[in-house]
Scaffold this active site. Structure first.
Site, mmCIF file in Angstrom:
data_model
loop_
_atom_site.group_PDB
_atom_site.id
_atom_site.type_symbol
_atom_site.label_atom_id
_atom_site.label_comp_id
_atom_site.label_asym_id
_atom_site.label_seq_id
_atom_site.Cartn_x
_atom_site.Cartn_y
_atom_site.Cartn_z
ATOM 1 C CG HIS A 140 47.701 49.973 72.259
ATOM 2 N ND1 HIS A 140 48.181 49.459 71.072
ATOM 3 C CD2 HIS A 140 46.415 49.548 72.363
ATOM 4 C CE1 HIS A 140 47.224 48.763 70.479
ATOM 5 N NE2 HIS A 140 46.146 48.792 71.243
ATOM 6 C CD GLU A 141 43.848 50.147 75.039
ATOM 7 O OE1 GLU A 141 42.869 50.586 74.409
ATOM 8 O OE2 GLU A 141 44.319 49.008 74.853
ATOM 9 C CG HIS A 144 42.852 52.020 70.267
ATOM 10 N ND1 HIS A 144 42.752 51.656 68.941
ATOM 11 C CD2 HIS A 144 43.337 50.926 70.920
ATOM 12 C CE1 HIS A 144 43.154 50.406 68.798
ATOM 13 N NE2 HIS A 144 43.519 49.939 69.980
ATOM 14 C CD GLU A 219 44.777 46.646 68.535
ATOM 15 O OE1 GLU A 219 45.236 46.843 69.682
ATOM 16 O OE2 GLU A 219 43.606 46.939 68.213
#
Length: 300
Positions: A140-141, A144, A219
């Site tokens: 997930h990071e 980003h 997100e």
């Protein structure tokens, strides 16, 4: 706490000082239309861009994050190898990988360059999550970073700040001119300053709502990217774990929007959340097509 406050104040004072010097050097007069536009752009983008450029340094200092250079144990070796593999799959440079001391399950990514970013996980995450869940959080990071979310958020905030500054001052001049029609051209009175102060607060609230709407949207996109890199099942399991153990984040404000957790609020407060509610994120992943389910791994 005092260290974070001191760093926050020092950063903002440095930004204000730099912008004041720039305006003085270039002889910018905010009383003219051209000067107002230039001032708004400098003030609107200046803070956002400088904060972005300093984001890694601020994140490390405020969280006390330890950057892994030489792994000291098997967990650190796993973190480095997992982020390296995910970064290669996402087509970005290897980020710095760090661990910071915090009780909650959380992680964040920051940096002004997608090829020179920072991915950090909390000690609470390492204690509470198994490797499948931790892998999904890392993915997930990394997503980003790959999506350029830090840069995009800074640019959006800069645009919004610019509009707030310009609109507040234009309306302030109109109101002041109505209250004092005989005032000398180019001068302003108390009506101008009161109007600008009030409207900057009001317009600032609307600007924050717009910025947070975009934050919630990206997100969902990072969750989808995490599902592609680690597997949809792992990403769902990680969010479910967060939904059962969520607590108040101790991350500094500058990087809270890039943490994995968030999205708790009701009514109007939901408009100012940087993260969607976890149940909405989980449901969006369940509807996601084409994401691999992932292969279970051993626990830490």
């Amino acid at each position: 706490m005092f260290k974070r406050i001191a760093l926050f104040l020092a950063t903002n004072l440095a930004v204000l000082l730099l912008l004041s010097v720039v305006m003085s050097v270039f002889g910018i007069d905010p009383r003219t239309n051209g000067g107002l536009l230039v001032m708004a752009v400098i003030l609107g983008f200046g803070g956002s861009i400088i904060s972005l450029l300093m984001s890694k340094w601020i994140a490390k200092k405020t969280t006390g994050a330890y950057v892994i250079t030489q792994p000291r144990n098997e967990v650190e070796r796993w973190l480095l190898s997992t982020v390296e593999r995910q970064a290669q799959a996402a087509g970005i440079g290897m980020p710095e990988v760090a661990i910071y001391e915090a009780p909650e399950i959380n992680a964040f990514a920051t940096g002004a360059n997608r090829n020179n970013a920072l991915v950090a996980v909390s000690t609470g995450l390492l204690r509470a999550m198994d490797r499948d869940e931790a892998e999904a959080v890392l993915a997930h990071e990394v997503s980003h970073v790959a999506n350029g979310d830090m840069v995009t958020m800074a640019l959006i905030q800069g645009v919004l700040n610019t509009f707030v500054i310009i609109l507040a001052r234009i309306v302030g001049r109109v109101v002041d001119g109505f209250l004092n029609p005989d005032r000398e051209e180019g001068s302003v009175g108390i009506g101008y300053f009161v109007t600008v102060f009030v409207l900057e607060l009001v317009f600032g609230l609307f600007a924050s709502m717009i910025a947070m709407w975009f934050s919630r949207w990206r997100e969902f996109r990072a969750d989808a990217g995490g599902a592609r890199l680690a597997g949809r099942g792992k990403m769902i399991a990680a969010l479910q774990r967060l939904s059962h153990t969520y607590g108040a984040s101790t991350l500094p404000k500058q990087v809270q929007a890039f943490g994995i957790s968030g999205g708790v609020g009701h009514g109007l407060r939901k408009l100012f959340l940087s993260h969607p509610p976890l149940e909405e994120r989980i449901e969006a992943l369940r509807r996601l097509e084409g994401a691999p389910q992932g292969v279970p791994q051993q626990m830490f």
